[in-house]
Design a protein around this motif. Structure first.
Motif, PDB file in Angstrom:
ATOM      1  N   GLN A 162      56.239  48.168  35.659  1.00  0.00           N
ATOM      2  CA  GLN A 162      56.882  49.372  36.174  1.00  0.00           C
ATOM      3  C   GLN A 162      56.539  49.609  37.645  1.00  0.00           C
ATOM      4  N   SER A 163      55.255  49.490  37.994  1.00  0.00           N
ATOM      5  CA  SER A 163      54.856  49.802  39.367  1.00  0.00           C
ATOM      6  C   SER A 163      55.410  48.791  40.362  1.00  0.00           C
ATOM      7  N   ALA A 164      55.679  47.570  39.918  1.00  0.00           N
ATOM      8  CA  ALA A 164      56.226  46.568  40.833  1.00  0.00           C
ATOM      9  C   ALA A 164      57.580  47.007  41.374  1.00  0.00           C
ATOM     10  N   PHE A 165      58.363  47.716  40.556  1.00  0.00           N
ATOM     11  CA  PHE A 165      59.671  48.183  41.003  1.00  0.00           C
ATOM     12  C   PHE A 165      59.555  49.389  41.935  1.00  0.00           C
ATOM     13  N   LEU A 166      58.443  50.125  41.825  1.00  0.00           N
ATOM     14  CA  LEU A 166      58.293  51.359  42.596  1.00  0.00           C
ATOM     15  C   LEU A 166      57.528  51.166  43.889  1.00  0.00           C
ATOM     16  N   GLU A 167      56.645  50.156  43.929  1.00  0.00           N
ATOM     17  CA  GLU A 167      55.807  49.952  45.114  1.00  0.00           C
ATOM     18  C   GLU A 167      56.245  48.686  45.842  1.00  0.00           C
ATOM     19  N   SER A 168      56.953  48.870  46.932  1.00  0.00           N
ATOM     20  CA  SER A 168      57.461  47.708  47.663  1.00  0.00           C
ATOM     21  C   SER A 168      56.364  47.009  48.462  1.00  0.00           C
ATOM     22  N   ASN A 169      55.297  47.721  48.795  1.00  0.00           N
ATOM     23  CA  ASN A 169      54.223  47.142  49.601  1.00  0.00           C
ATOM     24  C   ASN A 169      52.914  47.090  48.832  1.00  0.00           C
ATOM     25  N   HIS A 170      52.980  46.682  47.592  1.00  0.00           N
ATOM     26  CA  HIS A 170      51.780  46.594  46.761  1.00  0.00           C
ATOM     27  C   HIS A 170      50.800  45.581  47.363  1.00  0.00           C
ATOM     28  N   LYS A 171      49.557  45.982  47.508  1.00  0.00           N
ATOM     29  CA  LYS A 171      48.542  45.107  48.088  1.00  0.00           C
ATOM     30  C   LYS A 171      48.233  43.966  47.140  1.00  0.00           C
ATOM     31  N   ARG A 172      48.280  42.722  47.640  1.00  0.00           N
ATOM     32  CA  ARG A 172      48.118  41.558  46.771  1.00  0.00           C
ATOM     33  C   ARG A 172      46.679  41.314  46.352  1.00  0.00           C
ATOM     34  N   LEU A 173      45.723  41.618  47.217  1.00  0.00           N
ATOM     35  CA  LEU A 173      44.334  41.253  46.954  1.00  0.00           C
ATOM     36  C   LEU A 173      43.398  42.443  47.107  1.00  0.00           C
ATOM     37  N   VAL A 174      42.385  42.475  46.279  1.00  0.00           N
ATOM     38  CA  VAL A 174      41.253  43.376  46.468  1.00  0.00           C
ATOM     39  C   VAL A 174      40.103  42.517  46.989  1.00  0.00           C
ATOM     40  N   LYS A 175      39.480  42.951  48.077  1.00  0.00           N
ATOM     41  CA  LYS A 175      38.426  42.152  48.694  1.00  0.00           C
ATOM     42  C   LYS A 175      37.126  42.940  48.759  1.00  0.00           C
ATOM     43  N   THR A 176      36.038  42.231  48.641  1.00  0.00           N
ATOM     44  CA  THR A 176      34.729  42.850  48.796  1.00  0.00           C
ATOM     45  C   THR A 176      33.763  41.827  49.363  1.00  0.00           C
ATOM     46  N   ILE A 177      32.727  42.315  50.014  1.00  0.00           N
ATOM     47  CA  ILE A 177      31.660  41.469  50.549  1.00  0.00           C
ATOM     48  C   ILE A 177      30.353  41.948  49.943  1.00  0.00           C
ATOM     49  N   VAL A 178      29.626  41.028  49.311  1.00  0.00           N
ATOM     50  CA  VAL A 178      28.365  41.379  48.665  1.00  0.00           C
ATOM     51  C   VAL A 178      27.261  40.479  49.198  1.00  0.00           C
ATOM     52  N   GLY A 179      26.039  40.959  49.101  1.00  0.00           N
ATOM     53  CA  GLY A 179      24.909  40.185  49.572  1.00  0.00           C
ATOM     54  C   GLY A 179      23.703  40.343  48.673  1.00  0.00           C
ATOM     55  N   SER A 180      22.789  39.391  48.771  1.00  0.00           N
ATOM     56  CA  SER A 180      21.557  39.433  48.007  1.00  0.00           C
ATOM     57  C   SER A 180      20.489  38.676  48.779  1.00  0.00           C
ATOM     58  N   GLY A 181      19.249  39.165  48.724  1.00  0.00           N
ATOM     59  CA  GLY A 181      18.160  38.497  49.426  1.00  0.00           C
ATOM     60  C   GLY A 181      16.853  38.612  48.679  1.00  0.00           C
ATOM     61  N   LEU A 182      16.035  37.576  48.761  1.00  0.00           N
ATOM     62  CA  LEU A 182      14.712  37.561  48.165  1.00  0.00           C
ATOM     63  C   LEU A 182      13.715  36.999  49.164  1.00  0.00           C
ATOM     64  N   GLY A 183      12.439  37.258  48.900  1.00  0.00           N
ATOM     65  CA  GLY A 183      11.406  36.804  49.828  1.00  0.00           C
ATOM     66  C   GLY A 183      11.502  37.550  51.135  1.00  0.00           C
ATOM     67  N   THR A 184      11.494  36.843  52.235  1.00  0.00           N
ATOM     68  CA  THR A 184      11.552  37.494  53.553  1.00  0.00           C
ATOM     69  C   THR A 184      12.890  38.161  53.816  1.00  0.00           C
ATOM     70  N   PHE A 185      13.899  37.923  52.968  1.00  0.00           N
ATOM     71  CA  PHE A 185      15.204  38.579  53.132  1.00  0.00           C
ATOM     72  C   PHE A 185      15.327  39.833  52.274  1.00  0.00           C
ATOM     73  N   GLU A 186      14.319  40.129  51.481  1.00  0.00           N
ATOM     74  CA  GLU A 186      14.413  41.288  50.598  1.00  0.00           C
ATOM     75  C   GLU A 186      14.455  42.584  51.389  1.00  0.00           C
ATOM     76  N   ASN A 187      13.797  42.606  52.525  1.00  0.00           N
ATOM     77  CA  ASN A 187      13.813  43.763  53.427  1.00  0.00           C
ATOM     78  C   ASN A 187      15.011  43.646  54.359  1.00  0.00           C
ATOM     79  N   HIS A 188      15.916  44.606  54.286  1.00  0.00           N
ATOM     80  CA  HIS A 188      17.128  44.531  55.101  1.00  0.00           C
ATOM     81  C   HIS A 188      16.855  44.722  56.583  1.00  0.00           C
ATOM     82  N   ASP A 189      15.659  45.165  56.915  1.00  0.00           N
ATOM     83  CA  ASP A 189      15.303  45.294  58.329  1.00  0.00           C
ATOM     84  C   ASP A 189      14.687  44.013  58.876  1.00  0.00           C
TER      85      ASP A 189
END
Length: 451
Positions: free
Chosen positions: A189-216
């Protein structure tokens, strides 16, 4: 996707030659039976040409795509640690001050645990060696792939890779940043109503351990400095403390009756055959969400209702100087489902025609509806292109050229893992069929880099 463990997997070649083992395994049979239930729930004939091997193809893709459950980091890094100097007592030695080693732009894919659709990952891994333990660079991508080949969400994937490397090679520190892209498929249904539907959802994630555990930590400064991506920094990456469930588009829909409990049971059996418990907290609503999405493609044999219009009021141009009247409607959105692998593809449709008049706004809306009517069913792109051309032909005067450009998720989630590719197909009718100059003129009307 990398070589399969021949002790557990096999493949079916295109010519039908079977390598022993894979088809007879209980997990494969369970997935095949479940896929047949899903196809029947969509109103499809599982024995028709194009679908006969779909259950096996889906089983192969899912088992390949989740093979990480049968692999471990120790097997990858064992024997791949080399006696190069590492950081000792806080003093930087390996590779210069700080000793950071960074591998950028590792292409991965993973199956989203919330909806079972594949998502694409650009992975960046950095570590600081300690003692005399420097790991072969290819092992970083192989370790990342172990965890990607499981049912995942982005943050847990980043944490798993980080934890696996930290305990596998005992570095001073390890950091992982993932750029993830998840297809955002509209419902019918929404495909017919939304002509500019966004194709992708994007996110950026990170993880750190040891000397990278502190974000500073200054090590993060080195990491992003070597990454050389100006749009990625500690300010815009999510961590385990900030990541939310909103990543998967299906999470925005409440879990409720799908109307087909047999299909939900089939999906649950697929999850179980992959070695996962469908009652696990993160997977409880997955069968329901997947079935509700899949039912968008139910074969309901819709009659083409052209909003009350028998034709679009256009005047067809005669043979004289018709090349001055080649017109186009470009960038019509397309959403569909590959019938060979039950994986989505999306893209754009461009229609060329010969007429003395431009299409009115109602006509443009009608063309988009035609694309959606043919798209929202099990399809192959070649057939879809022809069907669109044949449907619009009587409405636009018979001289038709249709170009479909699409990105297929089966291109990244199967053996070839071809990232960034797309497929273009053409159908021509009428005077476009034997006039290459007319075809060339229309092709030049299509915007470059459409996708």
């Amino acid at each position: 996707m990398g070589a399969l463990n021949e002790g557990h997997y096999s493949v079916v070649l295109e010519n039908g030659v079977k390598l022993d083992g894979f088809e007879e395994e209980a997990e494969t049979v369970v997935i095949e039976d479940a896929v047949k239930v899903l196809l029947q729930g969509l109103g499809e004939d599982v024995d028709r040409e194009g679908l006969r091997k779909t259950p096996l193809r889906v089983a192969k893709a899912l088992r390949e795509g989740t093979r990480g459950y049968k692999q471990n980091v120790k097997d990858i890094v064992q024997g791949a640690l080399f006696p190069e100097v590492g950081v000792e007592n806080g003093t930087g030695l390996a590779g210069g001050a700080g000793g950071l080693v960074l591998v950028r732009d590792i292409d991965l894919f993973s199956y989203c645990e919330s909806c079972l659709l594949p998502f694409q990952v650009k992975c960046h891994v950095g570590y600081i060696p300690s003692g005399q333990r420097v790991v072969g660079l290819s092992k970083l991508s192989r370790v990342a792939d172990i965890f990607a080949k499981r049912l995942q969400d982005p943050q847990r994937l980043a944490d798993d890779i980080c934890f696996g490397l930290h305990h596998g090679i005992n570095p001073t520190g390890v950091a992982v940043v993932l750029q993830c892209s998840h297809i955002h498929f509209p419902n019918f249904q929404s495909a017919f109503l939304e002509s500019n539907h966004k194709r992708l959802v994007k996110t950026i994630v990170g993880s750190g351990l040891g000397t990278f555990e502190n974000h500073d930590s200054a090590n993060w400064v080195d990491f992003f400095g070597l990454l050389r991506c100006r749009d990625i920094s500690l300010d815009n990456i999510r961590t385990r403390n900030s990541f939310k469930d909103s990543w998967c588009p299906s999470r925005s829909q409440k879990v409720g009756p799908s109307g087909n409990p047999n299909m939900e049971t089939a999906v649950a059996s697929i999850v179980r055959s992959l070695g996962q418990d469908p009652c696990r907290k993160e997977l409880v609503g997955t069968p329901n969400r997947f079935v509700k999405w899949l039912l968008n493609f139910k074969d309901s044999n819709l009659e083409m209702k052209l909003n009350g219009f028998a034709t679009i009021p256009l005047k067809t141009v005669g043979l004289t100087n018709y090349k001055e009247h080649i017109r186009s409607e470009v960038n019509l959105s397309l959403w569909s489902l590959c019938e060979h692998h039950l994986l989505p593809f999306c893209g754009l449709v461009h229609i060329g025609y010969i007429s003395g008049e431009e299409i009115n706004p109602i006509g443009k809306s009608l063309l988009q509806s035609i694309v959606h009517f043919h798209g929202f069913k099990l399809q192959v792109q070649e057939r879809l292109t022809r069907q669109i051309a044949e449907t619009v032909s009587p409405l636009l005067g018979g001289d038709i050229m249709v170009v479909v450009e699409a990105n297929h998720t089966c291109m990244i989630s199967r053996g070839i893992e071809k990232f960034g590719s797309n497929t273009a197909t053409i159908a021509v009718l009428g005077r476009f069929s034997n006039d290459h100059l007319a075809r060339s003129q229309f092709l030049q009307m299509i915007p470059s880099c459409s996708l």
